[in-house]
Write an enzyme that holds these catalytic residues in place. Structure first.
Site, PDB file in Angstrom:
ATOM      1  N   GLU A 122       0.840  -1.202   0.000  1.00  0.00           N
ATOM      2  CA  GLU A 122       0.000   0.000   0.000  1.00  0.00           C
ATOM      3  C   GLU A 122       0.877   1.255   0.000  1.00  0.00           C
ATOM      4  O   GLU A 122       1.877   1.324   0.724  1.00  0.00           O
ATOM      5  CB  GLU A 122      -0.883  -0.041   1.249  1.00  0.00           C
ATOM      6  CG  GLU A 122      -1.746   1.180   1.491  1.00  0.00           C
ATOM      7  CD  GLU A 122      -2.493   1.093   2.820  1.00  0.00           C
ATOM      8  OE1 GLU A 122      -3.458   1.856   2.986  1.00  0.00           O
ATOM      9  OE2 GLU A 122      -2.112   0.255   3.671  1.00  0.00           O
TER      10      GLU A 122
ATOM     11  N   CYS B 193      -5.322  -3.134   2.876  1.00  0.00           N
ATOM     12  CA  CYS B 193      -5.077  -3.041   4.320  1.00  0.00           C
ATOM     13  C   CYS B 193      -6.358  -3.158   5.153  1.00  0.00           C
ATOM     14  O   CYS B 193      -6.917  -4.233   5.288  1.00  0.00           O
ATOM     15  CB  CYS B 193      -4.318  -1.757   4.635  1.00  0.00           C
ATOM     16  SG  CYS B 193      -3.423  -1.841   6.217  1.00  0.00           S
TER      17      CYS B 193
ATOM     18  N   LYS C 146      -9.360   2.369  -1.858  1.00  0.00           N
ATOM     19  CA  LYS C 146      -9.598   1.858  -0.503  1.00  0.00           C
ATOM     20  C   LYS C 146     -10.923   2.383   0.039  1.00  0.00           C
ATOM     21  O   LYS C 146     -11.200   3.584  -0.005  1.00  0.00           O
ATOM     22  CB  LYS C 146      -8.442   2.263   0.408  1.00  0.00           C
ATOM     23  CG  LYS C 146      -8.478   1.649   1.798  1.00  0.00           C
ATOM     24  CD  LYS C 146      -7.215   2.041   2.575  1.00  0.00           C
ATOM     25  CE  LYS C 146      -7.139   1.425   3.956  1.00  0.00           C
ATOM     26  NZ  LYS C 146      -5.892   1.847   4.655  1.00  0.00           N
TER      27      LYS C 146
END
Length: 636
Positions: free
Chosen positions: A44, A150, A117
C-alpha cells in the site's frame, strides 16, 4: 494458465521520496521476474510512504491513473510479461479528490483497472476520500483477480464481495500494524476459498512501526511462504484448481438481511435497548460426548460443581470473613480433572447474592463464618456454563423431554447452561424459531441443535443454518455449483428456512447483564453469522461445537475480534473433534483462555459495562453498508 508463481514484495519506502522509492521498487520487480513470477503485488502507498497530515502534504505526490508512475511501471510489466499490483496515492483531477488506491497493470503495459480503498484507517481520514469504485474483479489469463487494501481486510464483506463475483486470487497491498502474517488474512482466504497475496511494508514512518510479514496464503488458509522483516520477495505457486467453491455454495444469502443495516451508526441504545452492564463469569467445558441425556445431566452437574469449588477455595479467606468476592480480581482460570457428582449427593445450593450495576464485579454471597463446604454461594447474577456440541444423542421423540430436563437442571443449579445435542433424525420446524424462549413445549429437532437454558425458565434453541457438506461430515449433503456457477442451489430445507425474517434465524436473548447469541453446527465458519448477531447487539456469542478441522480453529478468535464480542466456544476434545475450546474477549487486553488437550475447563469474567469493547463496537461503526447489497442476493 492455471499454475504460476506469485510474488509479494516487502518494502520500506522513504516518506515523500517518490523517485527513490520507484528505483528500489523497480529493482525488486525485476528480481521477481527473474525468479519466474507472473503476478507481482507491492505494498500500500509504496511509491510515497503512508502517513500524511492533510491533503496539502499528499498533493505534490499524488497522480492520476494512468499517470507517470503507471507508465514507468507499466513498461516493466510489458518487458517481463507481468501482472503488477501497486499501491499509490491517486488524484481525481476533475474533482480534486485524493484516494488511497491500487492499480493493476498487465503484460501490455497498460492499466487494466484500479481499486480505491473503502474502509479507512485513521491516517487515511486526514487526506483520502473513501473509495467509490466498489469492489471490481478483473478477468486475466492468471484467473479472476480482485484487490483490497489493508484495513479493508478487517471487514469480511470486502473479500466476500470479490469472491461472489468469481475472484480466485486477491491482491492485498497493506501497511499492517498488528501481527503478520495475520489470522485476519488467513480467515479471508479460508472462508472464501481464494488465494491471498499479501504485500506488507515494514519499518517505521513518523513514529509508526509496520509489521512486515508479507506472505502468500492458499484457499485453505495456510501460509505457503512469508518474510518476517526487511526488503525482499515472497514467492509461492498459485494453483487455480485449488480454489474452493464450497464456502460460497453453502451460504444462505436470504438470511443475511442484517448485513445491509447500519445498526451501529448511532450508539447502540439509540437504535435498540440493551440489558444493563455488569460482570459475570462464563466457563467453557471441553469434555467427551456421552451416550444419553441422563448421563449428560450428571456430567454437567459434576463439572459445574468442580468449577464452583475452584472459585470458592481460591477465595477461602473472603469466605471465612464473610466479605464479598470481587470477580474482577479473578478474571480468568483453567482447571482439569473430571469429577462427576454421585447421584446420591445433594445439588449445589441456589442461595445467591445481589448484584449492583456499576460495582467492580459480580459478588459471591456467603454466610459469615461458614466455609464453602457448609454454605455454597453463587456469583450473582448467575454464571453461564457452556458445554460442547454433539454432547449427547437424542431421538426426535426424546428431544422435548431432554430440553425439559435441562430446564430443571438449570433451575436446580441456579445457572445458565448451554450445550449442543445431536438428533438422530427429523427436521426443525423453522416456525418454532420465532418462539425463541416462549416455551411452547413443541420442538421438532433437526440434526444439530444448540441450546441455552436458564434458572428462571429461559430457553433458546437454534439449529444449524449452514449445512456442512464435507465428505466426512454427518450433515453432508449435495454440493452447490463450482466457482462461477450458482452456489446457492436450494436444498430441500432451504426455501422454508430462508423465507423467515432474519431475526428469527439468528436470534439473540437478553440475560440480566448481557445480550447473548447462539450458534450451532458449522455456522461460525461463515462470517455472516457472528456479524449478524453482533449487529443485533450481542455482547457474547456461544458456540457449542463438534468441530473436527484443527486448521480452522483460529477462526474463532478472528470472529470475536472482528465483531467486538466475547466468543465462547466449547468443542469436543480429540479424538472426537479438534478441541481448542476457548473464550476470547477484548483483543486490546489480550483476553483469552484456550483449553489444551483432553478434558479441561477454562473461564473468563465477561464485562458488559458501557465502556466495554463489546458495548462500544467501534469497528462496526465503520462499516460501509452501501456496498454490501450483493451479499444478500443469490448468485445468478
Amino acid at each position: 494458465m492455471t499454475r504460476y508463481i506469485a510474488a509479494a514484495l516487502q518494502f520500506e519506502p522513504a516518506w515523500g521520496e517518490k523517485g527513490r522509492n520507484l528505483v528500489h521498487l523497480s529493482a525488486l520487480i525485476e528480481e521477481a521476474a527473474r525468479q519466474g513470477a507472473r503476478l507481482v503485488v507491492a505494498p500500500e502507498m509504496v511509491t510515497t510512504g503512508y502517513i500524511f497530515g492533510d491533503p496539502s502534504e499528499v498533493a505534490p505526490l499524488a497522480e492520476s491513473i494512468p499517470g507517470p508512475t503507471t507508465l514507468r511501471l507499466g513498461e516493466l510489466a510489458r518487458r517481463h510479461s507481468l501482472y503488477l499490483v501497486v499501491g499509490l496515492p491517486e488524484v481525481d483531477e476533475e474533482r480534486g479528490f485524493y484516494y488511497n488506491s491500487a492499480v493493476l497493470l498487465g503484460p501490455s503495459g497498460r492499466v487494466i483497472g484500479r481499486y480505491r480503498k473503502t474502509h479507512a484507517f485513521p491516517p487515511d481520514t486526514r487526506w483520502a476520500v473513501d473509495g467509490d469504485l466498489g469492489f471490481p474483479v478483473f478477468p486475466t489469463e492468471l484467473g479472476h483477480l480482485g484487490i483490497v487494501i489493508c484495513m479493508d481486510a478487517d471487514y469480511f464483506e470486502t473479500v466476500r464481495l470479490l469472491a461472489l463475483q468469481g475472484a480466485q486470487v486477491v491482491a492485498f497491498p497493506s501497511n499492517w500494524l498488528g501481527q503478520a502474517p495475520s489470522n485476519v488474512w488467513r480467515a479471508r482466504a479460508l472462508e472464501n476459498g481464494v488465494y491471498l497475496v499479501a504485500a506488507d511494508r515494514w519499518g517505521s514512518e513518523r513514529g509508526t512501526t509496520f509489521a512486515g510479514g508479507s506472505c502468500v496464503i492458499n484457499p485453505r488458509g495456510e501460509v505457503l511462504n512469508y518474510r518476517e522483516r526487511g526488503d525482499g520477495l515472497v514467492l509461492a505457486e498459485i494453483d487455480l484448481d485449488q480454489v474452493e467453491a464450497r464456502p460460497l455454495a453453502r451460504r444462505r444469502p436470504r438470511t443475511y438481511y442484517w448485513l445491509a443495516l447500519d445498526s451501529y451508526l448511532w450508539k447502540g441504545e439509540e437504535t435498540f435497548p440493551l440489558p444493563p452492564g455488569g460482570a459475570f463469569p462464563v466457563a467453557v467445558f471441553q469434555i467427551p460426548p456421552v451416550d444419553s441425556a441422563e448421563t449428560a445431566r450428571s456430567v454437567m452437574e459434576g463439572w459445574v460443581k468442580r468449577w464452583r469449588r475452584e472459585l470458592l477455595v481460591s477465595q477461602e479467606r473472603e469466605w471465612e470473613t464473610g466479605e464479598a468476592v470481587n470477580l474482577e480480581g479473578m478474571r480468568a482460570g483453567v482447571f482439569e480433572d473430571h469429577p462427576i457428582r454421585e447421584r446420591g449427593q445433594p445439588l449445589l445450593s441456589t442461595t445467591g447474592g445481589s448484584h449492583e450495576n456499576g460495582a467492580p464485579g459480580g459478588a459471591v454471597s456467603t454466610v459469615p463464618g461458614n466455609p464453602p463446604s457448609a454454605e455454597r454461594g453463587y456469583p450473582a447474577p448467575p454464571p453461564l456454563f457452556l458445554f460442547p456440541g454433539g454432547l449427547f444423542p437424542v431421538s426426535p421423540d426424546g428431544a422435548t423431554e431432554a430440553l425439559e430436563k435441562a430446564d430443571l437442571l438449570a433451575k436446580e443449579l441456579g445457572a445458565y447452561l448451554a450445550f449442543g445435542m445431536t438428533v438422530s433424525d427429523g427436521t426443525i420446524d423453522q416456525s418454532q424459531r420465532e418462539t425463541d424462549i416462549s416455551r411452547t413445549g413443541e420442538f421438532f429437532p433437526g440434526t444439530t441443535l444448540a441450546v441455552l437454558v436458564g434458572p428462571a425458565g429461559e430457553r433458546l434453541v437454534v439449529g444449524a443454518v449452514h449445512r456442512d457438506d464435507r465428505p466426512d461430515s454427518p450433515e453432508s449433503e449435495k454440493k452447490g455449483g463450482e466457482r462461477g456457477g450458482n452456489p446457492n442451489a436450494d436444498s430441500p430445507r432451504r426455501s422454508k428456512r430462508e423465507a423467515l425474517p432474519p431475526s428469527s434465524v439468528y436470534p439473540v436473548i437478553d440475560l440480566p447483564l448481557a445480550r447473548v447469541g447462539l450458534l450451532a453446527g458449522h455456522d461460525p465458519f461463515f462470517p455472516e453469522t457472528v456479524r449478524i448477531l453482533a449487529k443485533q447487539g450481542a455482547d457474547l456469542v456461544l458456540a457449542p461445537l463438534s468441530w473436527g478441522e484443527t486448521g480452522e480453529t483460529f477462526l474463532w478468535a478472528e470472529r470475536a475480534a472482528a465483531n467486538e464480542v466475547y466468543m465462547a466456544v466449547a468443542n469436543l476434545p480429540a479424538p472426537w473433534a479438534a478441541g481448542r475450546s476457548a473464550i476470547y474477549g477484548d483483543q486490546s487486553r489480550r483476553e483469552r483462555q484456550v483449553a489444551k488437550e483432553g478434558a479441561q475447563a477454562v473461564w473468563l469474567t465477561v464485562s458488559t459495562r458501557e465502556e466495554s469493547f463489546c458495548r462500544r463496537k467501534e469497528l462496526l461503526r465503520k462499516l460501509r453498508t452501501q456496498w454490501y447489497g450483493p451479499l444478500l442476493q443469490d448468485r445468478e
